[in-house]
Design an enzyme around this catalytic site. Structure first.
Site, short mmCIF file in Angstrom:
data_model
loop_
_atom_site.label_atom_id
_atom_site.label_comp_id
_atom_site.label_asym_id
_atom_site.label_seq_id
_atom_site.Cartn_x
_atom_site.Cartn_y
_atom_site.Cartn_z
N ASP A 280 104.45 111.34 95.24
CA ASP A 280 103.94 111.85 93.97
C ASP A 280 103.15 113.12 94.28
O ASP A 280 103.16 113.62 95.42
CB ASP A 280 103.14 110.78 93.21
CG ASP A 280 101.79 110.45 93.85
OD1 ASP A 280 101.48 111.00 94.92
OD2 ASP A 280 101.06 109.63 93.26
N HIS A 281 102.45 113.63 93.27
CA HIS A 281 101.71 114.89 93.46
C HIS A 281 100.66 114.79 94.56
O HIS A 281 100.35 115.78 95.20
CB HIS A 281 101.05 115.30 92.13
CG HIS A 281 100.20 114.21 91.55
ND1 HIS A 281 100.75 113.10 90.95
CD2 HIS A 281 98.85 114.03 91.50
CE1 HIS A 281 99.78 112.29 90.54
NE2 HIS A 281 98.62 112.83 90.88
N CYS B 131 101.84 108.53 98.53
CA CYS B 131 101.02 108.77 97.33
C CYS B 131 99.59 108.93 97.82
O CYS B 131 99.36 109.07 99.03
CB CYS B 131 101.19 107.66 96.29
SG CYS B 131 100.65 106.02 96.80
N THR C 125 96.76 106.90 97.95
CA THR C 125 96.26 105.84 98.85
C THR C 125 97.39 105.16 99.62
O THR C 125 97.14 104.44 100.59
CB THR C 125 95.58 104.72 98.03
OG1 THR C 125 96.54 104.23 97.07
CG2 THR C 125 94.35 105.23 97.30
N MET D 89 102.74 103.20 96.01
CA MET D 89 104.09 103.28 96.57
C MET D 89 104.48 101.99 97.29
O MET D 89 105.63 101.55 97.23
CB MET D 89 104.22 104.47 97.53
CG MET D 89 104.26 105.83 96.85
SD MET D 89 105.70 105.99 95.74
CE MET D 89 105.70 107.79 95.56
N HIS E 83 107.19 94.14 114.85
CA HIS E 83 107.14 92.79 114.30
C HIS E 83 107.76 92.65 112.92
O HIS E 83 108.24 91.58 112.56
CB HIS E 83 105.68 92.30 114.21
CG HIS E 83 105.11 91.94 115.55
ND1 HIS E 83 103.91 91.28 115.70
CD2 HIS E 83 105.57 92.15 116.81
CE1 HIS E 83 103.66 91.09 116.99
NE2 HIS E 83 104.65 91.62 117.69
N ARG F 22 111.26 85.73 117.54
CA ARG F 22 110.54 84.95 116.53
C ARG F 22 110.26 85.79 115.28
O ARG F 22 110.11 85.25 114.17
CB ARG F 22 109.23 84.40 117.10
CG ARG F 22 108.18 85.43 117.44
CD ARG F 22 106.99 84.80 118.15
NE ARG F 22 105.88 85.71 118.33
CZ ARG F 22 105.83 86.68 119.25
NH1 ARG F 22 106.85 86.86 120.08
NH2 ARG F 22 104.78 87.46 119.35
N HIS F 23 110.23 87.09 115.45
CA HIS F 23 109.97 87.95 114.30
C HIS F 23 111.18 88.01 113.36
O HIS F 23 111.03 88.12 112.16
CB HIS F 23 109.56 89.35 114.75
CG HIS F 23 108.37 89.31 115.65
ND1 HIS F 23 107.13 88.90 115.21
CD2 HIS F 23 108.25 89.56 116.98
CE1 HIS F 23 106.29 88.92 116.23
NE2 HIS F 23 106.94 89.31 117.32
C1 RB5 Z 1 97.47 109.41 91.74
O1 RB5 Z 1 96.29 109.92 91.23
C2 RB5 Z 1 97.21 108.16 92.55
O2 RB5 Z 1 96.83 107.12 91.70
C3 RB5 Z 1 98.44 107.79 93.35
O3 RB5 Z 1 98.79 108.85 94.17
C4 RB5 Z 1 98.32 106.59 94.26
O4 RB5 Z 1 97.21 106.68 95.08
C5 RB5 Z 1 98.47 105.28 93.63
O5 RB5 Z 1 98.41 104.22 94.25
#
Ligand code: RB5
Length: 151
Positions: free
Chosen positions: A8-9, A65, A67, A71, A98, A132-133
């Site tokens: 994303d952005h 993304c 955090t 995603m 694993h 095992r994995h």
């Molecule tokens: C976008 O502002 C932010 O929410 C997205 O990139 C991501 O971190 C979502 O989990």
């Protein structure tokens, strides 16, 4: 190896930072966007890449993304996808050894370019250990199959 990559952005800058690693490792990639700073919705881009991996059209994927959490949530809805959010070398290595992770998720607002390049290098050059994995992955597959069949 052929992969799909998307973000994303909040992931555009980091995506551009890791492209040299793909070139260096001889990995071919299809870029599913976004490529602008304009705010977009991460599920739209996560879906495109995850579908490519889930349907076996590419071997692996990368999603980015802010955090990495959004995603990851999207990608792990897709049958056969094992998406791993990695922000340092250890999880990058273990997610391959694993978990046989097939989508690498990176947090664009948390790690810098150098860290992301190291993570990507480790992730693409570490093989699944099996044994095992594999048994555990088979159990994940069985859960997916049961849920897919559920009325
Ligand atoms: C976008 O502002 C932010 O929410 C997205 O990139 C991501 O971190 C979502 O989990």
């Amino acid at each position: 190896m052929k992969i799909a990559i998307g973000c994303d952005h909040a992931g555009v800058a980091l995506k551009n930072e890791i492209v040299p690693v793909l070139r260096e490792l001889g990995i071919q990639w299809d870029d599913f966007g976004t490529n602008e700073d304009k705010s977009v919705d991460y599920p739209d881009f996560g879906e495109r890449v995850s579908e490519m991996v889930s349907q076996g059209k590419v071997e692996r994927g990368i999603l980015i993304c802010g955090t990495g959490i959004g995603m990851s949530i999207v990608a792990n809805k897709f049958p056969g996808v094992r998406a791993a959010l990695c922000r340092e070398d250890y999880t990058a290595k273990m997610s391959r050894l694993h978990n046989d992770a097939n989508i690498l998720v990176l947090p664009g607002r948390i790690i810098d370019g150098e860290t992301a390049r190291n993570v990507a290098k480790i992730w693409f050059t570490t093989d699944f250990e099996g044994g095992r994995h594999q048994r555990r992955l088979d159990k994940i597959r069985a859960i997916e199959e049961r849920l897919l069949k559920a009325p």
